[in-house]
Motif scaffolding. Structure first.
Motif, PDB file in Angstrom:
ATOM      1  N   PHE A 133       0.817  -1.212   0.000  1.00  0.00           N
ATOM      2  CA  PHE A 133       0.000   0.000   0.000  1.00  0.00           C
ATOM      3  C   PHE A 133       0.854   1.266   0.000  1.00  0.00           C
ATOM      4  O   PHE A 133       0.482   2.275   0.593  1.00  0.00           O
TER       5      PHE A 133
ATOM      6  N   LYS B 133       1.558   3.508  -2.327  1.00  0.00           N
ATOM      7  CA  LYS B 133       0.937   4.690  -2.942  1.00  0.00           C
ATOM      8  C   LYS B 133      -0.119   5.296  -2.012  1.00  0.00           C
ATOM      9  O   LYS B 133      -0.177   6.511  -1.828  1.00  0.00           O
ATOM     10  N   GLN B 134      -0.945   4.461  -1.415  1.00  0.00           N
ATOM     11  CA  GLN B 134      -1.983   4.958  -0.517  1.00  0.00           C
ATOM     12  C   GLN B 134      -1.388   5.596   0.736  1.00  0.00           C
ATOM     13  O   GLN B 134      -1.898   6.597   1.233  1.00  0.00           O
TER      14      GLN B 134
END
Length: 165
Positions: A12, A14-15
């Motif tokens: 995750f 990018k998030q």
């Protein structure tokens, strides 16, 4: 446990970067308002503060997304990513300033110091965080030095020299 956290962070990435940027940009926008608290009334600017903060964060996140700030791996960042971040920040602030001046032209406006300071804080903090991440990844998480056997080509060359002598 550490491997699970690392796997989660990789999956995750990018998030996590987007969430981190939302927090950093929000704090960067609120900080100038707190610094000018003695010169202006929060009750007078409360609705403007909330709506302009939301718009400021949206400008940054949309421009960062469109300019590929979340597509590259910052552990391998080079000067190209630095300039891309600078350009993305300048574009985001320009959009924010132009649109807020058009929207709130006749009403209360965002103080000019907030434009300058929030842009400076948001741009520098996102840049510093990316470069700190790169430095952390490059120094702390390197694999320990492994002794490698000499290459076979070197051994063959030496043997050939010794055999010829």
């Amino acid at each position: 446990m550490l491997s699970h956290i690392s796997a989660f962070a990789q999956r995750f990435r990018k998030q996590i970067l987007i969430a981190f940027d939302v927090v950093v940009v929000t704090v960067s926008y609120m900080l100038p308002w707190a610094l000018i608290a003695g010169r202006t009334s929060f009750s007078e600017y409360n609705s403007l503060l909330i709506s302009s903060c939301f718009f400021f964060v949206c400008c940054y996140e949309i421009v960062y997304g469109l300019m590929g700030m979340y597509d590259s791996l910052w552990r391998y960042a080079e000067i190209v990513e630095f300039f891309r971040l600078c350009v993305a920040s300048a574009v985001a602030v320009s959009i924010f300033v132009v649109v807020t001046l058009l929207l709130w032209w006749e009403e209360r406006r965002v103080p000019i110091s907030v434009y300058f300071l929030s842009a400076m804080f948001a741009s520098s903090l996102t840049l510093y965080s990316r470069l700190t991440y790169r430095m952390y990844r490059n120094t702390t998480l390197k694999k320990p030095f492994e002794s490698k056997p000499p290459h076979a080509a070197h051994r063959c060359g030496r043997r050939g020299q010794h055999a010829a002598a």
